[in-house]
Design an enzyme around this catalytic site. Structure first.
Site, PDB file in Angstrom:
ATOM      1  NE  ARG A   1      -2.566   1.073   3.536  1.00 14.44           N
ATOM      2  CZ  ARG A   1      -3.306   0.974   4.636  1.00 14.44           C
ATOM      3  NH1 ARG A   1      -4.603   0.680   4.543  1.00 14.44           N
ATOM      4  NH2 ARG A   1      -2.775   1.151   5.835  1.00 14.44           N
TER       5      ARG A   1
ATOM      6  CE  LYS B   1      -2.332   4.889   7.367  1.00 13.84           C
ATOM      7  NZ  LYS B   1      -3.750   5.204   7.673  1.00 13.84           N
TER       8      LYS B   1
ATOM      9  CD  GLU C   1     -11.780   6.214   4.241  1.00 17.47           C
ATOM     10  OE1 GLU C   1     -11.326   6.693   5.291  1.00 17.47           O
ATOM     11  OE2 GLU C   1     -11.063   5.671   3.382  1.00 17.47           O
TER      12      GLU C   1
END
Length: 340
Positions: A83, A185, A221
């Protein structure tokens, strides 16, 4: 002989604590150096570093656990490595090889083993890998040099008095733009969420629900975590969108829901006006694994799922199963655990 540290393990929160060593590596002239473990917890960078002005940075978060036998293990560290590589590609940063990422994390855990909470305390060693663009440059373009670091700190059990449902409210703010960096992220996503979280907290909610940035009709989210719901016909459902961070915890729960609990699972649109279809709901992520959602306030009406005071049976089973794998009480799927 293992170093002894004086820490009140049962009263740990989620606060920074300086541990002994952290990993540090520099990228320059097209290559990463060999990396070192250092006692210095202060990063030295130029005032014109692109990470400071243009947000060219990304990070990860994962945990190490101590088993009943005293062994140390990491949970799905390879997925965090992959990721981070995706975040690097999106921000035009050099990728850290998966094997380098894993070695950096394992070396940091081993070097700070004394800070890993004992089995049974509910604590773990939180690991924060991070990459930032450095070097002297004031133009809006990728940095000429990069710094990759990994540090860690002991953190306590997320639920001090047992897992309890909390309520959320729907925010008018967007967490990330459609076709933006929502899947990565990166710090900017979190900076954008601070005001929405503060508004929710001032109104007595745990955090806010973000809707899709295009139509504001679908759940994306829950604060800094992913959403899931259990439908009244026992399906495990989680939102599907190009602006949602691909939570490693969420995909672990998807696997367990299907292969251990025998539920049908699906990533699909979750419309905010169709909450009546869910019997349970939760937010999932590294910090808490699962935060049960008691209710969601939308248009001044609180929709309650299973209960505002009790955890639903499927949510409880998923939490117990995943945490048991993380601390080594039961064996997880192949490749999920890295033993040190």
């Amino acid at each position: 002989m293992t170093k002894k540290v004086e820490i009140d393990w049962k009263n740990l929160g989620f606060d920074y604590m300086k541990t002994d060593l952290r990993y540090l590596s520099y990228w320059k002239d097209g290559n990463w150096d060999e990396g070192v473990l250092t006692e210095d917890n202060v990063l030295h960078l130029g005032e014109s570093s692109p990470c400071l002005h243009y947000g060219q940075q990304c990070f990860e978060g994962l945990k190490a656990y101590r088993t009943k036998k005293g062994d140390l293990q990491l949970f799905r560290v390879d997925q965090n490595a992959k990721r981070m590589q995706d975040s690097c590609r999106r921000l035009l940063m050099p990728e850290i090889p998966v094997e380098t990422f894993i070695k950096a994390c394992t070396d940091v855990v081993k070097a700070n083993e004394a800070y890993l909470p004992p089995y049974g305390t509910g604590g773990s060693l939180y690991i924060r890998p991070m990459m930032i663009g450095v070097g002297n440059s004031i133009a809006v373009k990728p940095a000429k040099e990069y710094l990759f670091t990994v540090f860690c700190m002991p953190v306590g059990a997320y639920f001090k008095g047992g897992m309890t449902p909390v309520n959320f409210m729907v925010s008018d703010y967007d967490r990330a733009a459609c076709y933006g960096t929502g899947q990565q992220k990166v710090g900017g996503n979190y900076a954008a969420s601070l005001i929405a979280h503060e508004i929710a907290a001032e109104k007595g909610f745990a955090d806010c629900i973000y809707l899709d940035p295009t139509t504001h009709t679908k759940i994306e989210e829950v604060g800094a975590a992913n959403f899931f719901g259990i439908t009244k016909d026992n399906r495990f459902v989680t939102p599907k969108s190009s602006s949602i961070l691909p939570s490693i915890t969420k995909y672990s729960l998807l696997y367990l829901a299907e292969n251990v609990l025998g539920l049908e699972v699906s990533e699909e649109d979750v419309y905010i006006d169709a909450l009546d279809g869910f019997s349970e709901a939760g937010a999932c992520g590294t910090a808490a694994v699962i935060t049960p959602i008691g209710g969601i306030e939308y248009k001044n009406k609180l929709h309650v799922f299973y209960s505002e005071t009790e955890v639903g049976p499927i949510t409880r089973k998923l939490y117990d199963t995943l945490t048991a794998i993380q601390i080594g009480d039961i064996e997880g799927p192949d490749g999920w655990i890295t033993k040190l």
